[in-house]
Design an enzyme around this catalytic site. Structure first.
Site, PDB file in Angstrom:
ATOM      1  N   SER A   1      -1.437 -20.859  43.686  1.00 48.93           N
ATOM      2  CA  SER A   1      -2.344 -21.750  43.184  1.00 48.93           C
ATOM      3  C   SER A   1      -3.870 -21.837  43.984  1.00 48.93           C
ATOM      4  O   SER A   1      -4.390 -20.738  44.095  1.00 48.93           O
ATOM      5  CB  SER A   1      -1.593 -23.251  43.328  1.00 48.93           C
ATOM      6  OG  SER A   1      -2.578 -24.190  42.590  1.00 48.93           O
TER       7      SER A   1
ATOM      8  N   HIS B   1       2.478 -24.392  35.177  1.00 52.70           N
ATOM      9  CA  HIS B   1       1.970 -23.993  36.630  1.00 52.70           C
ATOM     10  C   HIS B   1       3.414 -23.456  37.304  1.00 52.70           C
ATOM     11  O   HIS B   1       3.483 -23.018  38.065  1.00 52.70           O
ATOM     12  CB  HIS B   1       1.442 -25.196  37.117  1.00 52.70           C
ATOM     13  CG  HIS B   1       0.674 -24.934  38.263  1.00 52.70           C
ATOM     14  ND1 HIS B   1      -0.165 -23.728  38.695  1.00 52.70           N
ATOM     15  CD2 HIS B   1       0.702 -25.401  39.686  1.00 52.70           C
ATOM     16  CE1 HIS B   1      -0.877 -23.849  39.661  1.00 52.70           C
ATOM     17  NE2 HIS B   1      -0.274 -25.014  40.457  1.00 52.70           N
TER      18      HIS B   1
END
Length: 263
Positions: free
Chosen positions: A127, A240
């Site tokens: 991320s 994600h």
């Protein structure tokens, strides 16, 4: 004054894995005391090293001992900086501003482990860590490989696609991309990927709403444009976050990929 990467303090940290020893390290980075977590396999030997670059900011996305131990159990010594301003560290987390030096200096912390093969240091990023990893690979010449999983590659893009993060980004960076274009441009590593010498593995779920799949494509295009060595593992069905079982398998796969690089 201490030099960058100098270790000021170390303390044992409870490990969730009996095969991995954890220590919390306080080290010097640009005049700040910064903390991070070091994981070493208990079994004696020399291991390749990983700098684990966390996502999020402050308490969001904080380094998890179980995750660091998971990587160490694949046969690596792992060091995960918290970045400045986190967990009692000095300074202020700047979302890939001057705090990128905390990642750059973390390599020197890792190399002080007597268990590390100093010529085999890899970067793993998740991320927000993606942008930290790209900068570390740009600013250092001793990186063997880079893995960026669901990684940020363009900070302006992040501002535009994450309405929920705009307030934080304005506070940390000093304004919006329109009012502070230079501050955002300085954080975006895409303009300097020509300086990366290590091979890059891009892992991304195509349904990711936190860091859009387009950020992976931006990085891939930039690397291809500069004839850089890269590989992509894209997953059409994932966001994600990947299901635990598949996540663990990908960790094993990416660790094997790291070990193959540069040999």
């Amino acid at each position: 004054m201490y030099s960058n990467g100098a270790i000021l303090h170390r303390r044992d940290y409870p490990s969730p894995n009996p095969n991995v020893r954890l220590e919390e390290i306080t080290y010097w980075s640009d005049g700040f005391k910064v903390k991070g977590l070091l994981a070493e396999p208990v079994v004696e030997g020399l291991y390749e090293g990983i700098i684990y670059l966390r996502g999020g900011i402050q308490h969001v996305g904080m380094v998890r001992p179980s995750r660091i131990a998971q990587f160490a159990s694949q046969g690596f010594v792992v060091f995960a900086p918290y970045y400045r301003g986190n967990r009692g560290g000095e300074g202020r987390d700047e979302f890939a501003g001057d705090d990128r030096q905390d990642a750059v200096n973390a390599v020197d912390v890792l190399k002080q482990s007597t268990r590390v093969k100093n010529e085999r240091i890899h970067l793993y990023a998740f991320s927000r860590g993606g942008i930290m990893a790209l900068w570390t690979a740009i600013l250092r010449e001793d990186i063997t490989s880079v893995v960026t999983w669901a990684g940020v590659s363009d900070v302006v893009f992040t501002y535009n696609e994450r309405k929920d993060m705009r307030r934080m980004m304005k506070r940390v960076i000093g304004g919006t991309p329109n009012s502070m274009p230079d501050a955002y441009r300085e954080r975006t590593a895409l303009f300097r990927v020509d300086e990366i010498t290590a091979p890059v593995l891009i892992i991304h779920g195509m349904k990711d709403d936190n860091v859009s799949f387009e950020q992976a494509i931006l990085l891939e295009n930039a690397l291809r444009e500069h004839n850089k060595a890269y590989k992509t593992w894209y997953f059409p069905e994932y966001t994600h976050y990947f299901p635990a079982q598949h996540n663990a398998q990908i960790v094993r796969d990416l660790c094997n990929w790291m070990k193959e690089q540069g040999n």
